[in-house]
Scaffold this motif. Structure first.
Motif, PDB file in Angstrom:
ATOM      1  N   MET A   1      -1.654   0.761   0.980  1.00 24.04           N
ATOM      2  CA  MET A   1      -2.224   1.443  -0.195  1.00 24.04           C
ATOM      3  C   MET A   1      -3.650   1.846   0.132  1.00 24.04           C
ATOM      4  SD  MET A   1      -2.653  -0.043  -4.055  1.00 24.04           S
ATOM      5  CE  MET A   1      -0.929  -0.410  -4.138  1.00 24.04           C
TER       6      MET A   1
ATOM      7  N   ARG B   1      -7.648   6.291  -5.038  1.00 20.48           N
ATOM      8  CA  ARG B   1      -7.131   5.483  -6.141  1.00 20.48           C
ATOM      9  C   ARG B   1      -7.326   6.168  -7.463  1.00 20.48           C
ATOM     10  NH1 ARG B   1      -5.731  -0.377  -5.721  1.00 20.48           N
ATOM     11  NH2 ARG B   1      -5.606  -0.671  -3.526  1.00 20.48           N
TER      12      ARG B   1
ATOM     13  N   GLY C   1      -6.959  -3.720  -9.622  1.00 22.24           N
ATOM     14  CA  GLY C   1      -5.524  -3.984  -9.504  1.00 22.24           C
ATOM     15  C   GLY C   1      -5.071  -5.289 -10.113  1.00 22.24           C
TER      16      GLY C   1
ATOM     17  N   ARG D   1       9.220  10.768  -5.499  1.00 22.04           N
ATOM     18  CA  ARG D   1       8.577   9.945  -6.519  1.00 22.04           C
ATOM     19  C   ARG D   1       9.181  10.224  -7.899  1.00 22.04           C
ATOM     20  NH1 ARG D   1       2.190  10.514  -5.401  1.00 22.04           N
ATOM     21  NH2 ARG D   1       2.090   8.818  -6.954  1.00 22.04           N
TER      22      ARG D   1
ATOM     23  N   ASP E   1       4.657   6.188 -12.046  1.00 29.26           N
ATOM     24  CA  ASP E   1       4.065   6.178 -10.705  1.00 29.26           C
ATOM     25  C   ASP E   1       2.793   7.006 -10.763  1.00 29.26           C
ATOM     26  OD1 ASP E   1       3.256   6.510  -8.097  1.00 29.26           O
ATOM     27  OD2 ASP E   1       5.157   7.330  -7.371  1.00 29.26           O
TER      28      ASP E   1
ATOM     29  N   PRO F   1      -1.973   4.278  -6.706  1.00 28.41           N
ATOM     30  CA  PRO F   1      -2.573   2.942  -6.786  1.00 28.41           C
ATOM     31  C   PRO F   1      -2.989   2.602  -8.213  1.00 28.41           C
ATOM     32  CG  PRO F   1      -3.434   4.146  -4.900  1.00 28.41           C
ATOM     33  CD  PRO F   1      -2.626   5.124  -5.694  1.00 28.41           C
ATOM     34  N   GLN F   2      -2.771   1.380  -8.596  1.00 23.85           N
ATOM     35  CA  GLN F   2      -2.993   0.943  -9.979  1.00 23.85           C
ATOM     36  C   GLN F   2      -4.293   0.143 -10.054  1.00 23.85           C
ATOM     37  OE1 GLN F   2       0.624  -1.244 -10.196  1.00 23.85           O
ATOM     38  NE2 GLN F   2       1.808   0.601  -9.723  1.00 23.85           N
TER      39      GLN F   2
ATOM     40  N   THR G   1       5.393   1.304  -7.646  1.00 26.46           N
ATOM     41  CA  THR G   1       4.495   1.433  -6.495  1.00 26.46           C
ATOM     42  C   THR G   1       5.099   2.426  -5.509  1.00 26.46           C
ATOM     43  OG1 THR G   1       3.735  -0.847  -6.747  1.00 26.46           O
ATOM     44  CG2 THR G   1       3.349   0.221  -4.618  1.00 26.46           C
TER      45      THR G   1
END
Length: 776
Positions: free
Chosen positions: A1, A6, A215, A605, A665, A668-669, A728
């Motif tokens: 990641m 992000r 995160g 995705r 989706d 990155p979270q 993810t």
């Protein structure tokens, strides 16, 4: 990641100090605090991307990551972060603070946030829209925090006279392992503030496994306690001694002007101080006030009663004939004829002639109003040739510039203080209501004047979400596969606010789920017929993605039903194998302002969120009579969202949503809790859009006046359960958006679920009473 790429942060837990900038800086001088800043910028929310310049780099005033403006550390170690993005419930103050605190190695309970005033020359771009605050600010703020950390380490090394490599910041202090010594951040603040900012190439950013907040799930909201306990300041909370209050009678028709007014009765209302005429703005009005007559009083109630006593005569102007039913007919007529061709693949006409089966459908979505919980409100003071305002603004720099222009002041003579927003949804990006306050303040030099919009004002004089009519025609071959697809999208454009009415959707509107259709159809034609604007059309949460997703996702379900195939399987077959599509190859020159190479449209995705949502929802299960599952998926704001709704339609037409299953989706979270909460809110808002809400016009005037006839979702419509599943993605992908992408798939998922439950196809929003006779 990838850490360099992000996405959206949220807001979680910091006590907000309502400090003036002057007082804030004065306090820093007194304590010798370390001041650290990031400066950023961005262009107009929906401008086309500059050639080879994308993202934050393409925004007006760009970005700055130098740690000399955004952070301060007091002598007691308290860290204050200056947030330049507006907080309207999306949690941006918490999320951005999390990023800084993580790289700074700060303790969360020692973090505080203050709101930046409008000044993009200092703070960079401050427009809070487009679901891009985290996407554009993650990396600059990481560098900001990392630079501050290294400056603190350097200050400690100098004090101890040891190599800086032996010093490590950890847990709000700097440690020297060899000697066991430590110094708190407050003890080092003054010395660190005097140091030069480290060069970007020398910054040591954390590795993902070292993150403490980014995160993670446990970070509390910065504003949470203040909001719950009523300490936070929203626009309507601003108070000053001896202030005045105003409400305004605006033209009932967009573009109308005042012919005459009699204020004698209004001036007799106890508390009314003055009646002031505000000049109308010639069309196109952009962000300027509509004009009208203001009643200024010692309290809001007196101002409202004074407005009721006004005798007004209006010239309604060119839009007096605007009527929703007849306009819908005009849109339908336009959509049934060839329009401006914006994308063409293969030979659609020939494919239709050879088709085994042809389907056509027309989908309609009316105007919508943002209807934020807090109606527009602003307070202003004009004194000594300068103007200062306090307002819930999504665009403080735009506000500053428009006030300066209207009052004929230098920009540096205008100050915009941003309060918390009681909801925004795009309405508070337009500063017409703040300019009104500034204009009236000039009439009363030295006194604060507050302009308060009522709910009626808000609903009848908004920047409405566009009305839209979508016509689709599809051809199926002998195997039930779509051999041809024709889609005509007719809707007035936001562009009509800024110049001559283009009568066609702009590149950013076409790029919201229309021109960038990712499905495998050998013959495809997309057309954009003309549609004139007769009211103020502005951005609304998710903008043109709403009608485009409603039409496309509903029509795919209709094709699947006609082919006798399962909707999910049919949708996945249309998506085909995982592909990364260059948006420009589809005619999308906008791509949400992001690089088409960094942000391709990834069908893999899309497939993944469909598969996850349907798996989690138990797709294919047997349900009782009157219950059904509905699916929709949509790509917007560089994020992928799929929704499955389980609904029940009772014999009396009552609609119940038992469960909403969402798969998201967004890359990155950064703040998972806030991602989920944004999706939950988007789900309820999407249900409002689909089932209840409508703005309609008759004789140029809005027919709805308050929440009794502009309905929003209440508890009976809200899902009994909302399950949000964060997907993810495979490999390294950049940050997406969170605030808006959850809205578009809700309406088609709901209508598809109603079809599964009842066999009744819904093509017109809002649904409201269309379910009463479903069993007949």
């Amino acid at each position: 990641m990838s850490i360099q790429e992000r996405e959206d942060l949220t807001q979680d837990d910091i006590v907000v100090a309502n400090l003036s900038r002057r007082g804030f800086l004065k306090g820093l001088a007194a304590t010798g605090a370390l001041v650290i800043a990031a400066n950023w910028g961005m262009p107009s929310a929906f401008a086309a991307a500059k050639k080879n310049v994308f993202g934050a780099d393409a925004m007006p005033h760009g970005w700055v990551d130098s740690p000399k403006v955004f952070l301060s550390i007091a002598a007691d170690g308290l860290v204050t972060f200056v947030c330049s993005r507006s907080e309207m419930g999306q949690g941006v103050r918490t999320s951005l603070a999390m990023v800084v605190a993580d790289e700074l190695e700060a303790e969360w309970e020692m973090m505080r946030v203050v709101q930046a005033p409008g000044d993009e020359t200092v703070y960079g771009n401050q427009d809070t829209d487009g679901s891009r605050s985290m996407r554009h600010w993650f990396e600059p703020l990481r560098r900001c925090g990392a630079a501050a950390r290294q400056m603190l380490e350097q200050a400690a090394a100098q004090q101890w006279q040891v190599p800086v490599a032996e010093c490590k910041a950890q847990g709000h202090k700097v440690l020297h392992a060899a000697s066991g010594r430590s110094l708190g951040y407050g003890e080092l603040a003054e010395a660190a503030a005097a140091l030069a900012v480290p060069a970007r190439k020398s910054l040591r950013l954390k590795k993902p496994e070292e993150f403490r907040y980014i995160g993670k799930e446990a970070t509390r909201a910065i504003d949470g306690a203040d909001i719950v306990h009523g300490r936070a300041q929203f626009g309507a909370d601003v108070r000053f001694d001896n202030m005045l209050y105003a409400v305004i009678a605006r033209p009932p028709v967009y573009g109308g002007t005042l012919k005459s007014h009699d204020a004698s009765a209004a001036l007799q209302v106890p508390g009314v101080v003055k009646v002031v005429e505000i000049a109308a703005t010639p069309l196109p009005s952009e962000f300027q006030p509509l004009g009208g007559v203001a009643v200024v009083a010692g309290n809001t109630w007196a101002a409202i009663k004074g407005r009721e006593a006004l005798k007004l005569e209006w010239d309604d102007g060119a839009n007096a004939a605007y009527d929703s039913p007849s306009y819908r007919q005009a849109l339908s007529k336009a959509a049934r004829a060839p329009g401006k061709r914006v994308r063409n693949v293969g030979n659609v006409d020939a494919a239709f002639k050879k088709a085994k089966q042809v389907l056509e459908a027309e989908y309609y979505l009316p105007h919508l109003a943002q209807a934020a919980m807090e109606p527009p409100v602003a307070t202003a003071i004009f004194a000594d040739g300068a103007c200062e305002v306090w307002a819930p603004s999504q665009a403080p720099q735009v506000t500053r510039e428009r006030i300066a222009k209207r009052l004929e002041l230098p920009v540096d003579k205008v100050k915009v203080n941003v309060t918390l927003l009681g909801g925004g949804f795009g309405r508070k990006s337009k500063p017409d209501f703040i300019i009104e306050a500034a204009l009236l303040a000039k009439e009363f030099p030295g006194r604060h004047v507050r302009v308060q919009w009522t709910r009626e004002d808000d609903l009848q004089h908004s920047y409405f979400h566009t009305v839209s009519l979508e016509y689709l025609r599809g051809a199926l071959d002998a195997k039930g596969q779509p051999s041809a697809w024709l889609h005509r999208s007719a809707a007035p454009s936001i562009g009509a606010l800024f110049g001559p009415d283009p009568k066609h959707q702009g590149p950013f509107e076409l790029g919201m789920g229309f021109i960038n259709l990712p499905y495998r159809v050998p013959n495809l034609r997309l057309e954009n017929p003309q549609a004139a604007a007769h009211t103020r059309v502005g951005w609304y949460r998710s903008v043109s993605n709403i009608p485009h997703a409603f039409a496309v996702q509903s029509f795919i379900a209709e094709l699947a039903a006609a082919a006798g195939k399962d909707h999910r399987d049919y949708l996945l077959e249309l998506l085909g194998p995982a592909r990364k599509i260059d948006p420009s190859s589809l005619g999308d020159s906008w791509n949400y302002g992001e690089s088409p190479k960094q942000y391709p449209l990834d069908t893999g995705r899309l497939r993944a969120v469909v598969e996850e949502a349907t798996r989690q929802a138990g797709w294919g299960q047997e349900l009782p009579k009157g219950r059904g599952l509905g699916l929709a998926v949509h790509y917007s704001f560089v994020t992928y969202v799929a929704v499955v709704l389980e609904v029940e339609v009772r014999t009396d037409g009552a609609l119940l949503v038992h469960k909403a299953t969402m798969a998201v989706d967004c890359g990155p979270q950064i703040n998972p809790e806030r991602i989920r909460s944004q999706m939950e809110g988007a789900c309820v808002m999407g249900l409002s859009n689909a089932a209840l809400s409508e703005i309609s016009f008759r004789a140029g005037q809005v027919e709805q006046s308050n929440l009794h006839n502009y309905q929003l979702a209440r508890l009976p419509l809200a899902p009994r359960e909302i399950a949000v599943h964060l997907v993810t993605p495979k490999g390294e992908v950049p940050l997406g958006g969170v605030g808006e992408p959850g809205v578009p798939p809700i309406a088609p998922a709901l209508c598809n679920a109603i079809f599964a439950a009842t066999g009744k196809r819904i093509r017109e929003l809002p649904i409201r009473n269309q379910l009463m006779d479903w069993q007949v």
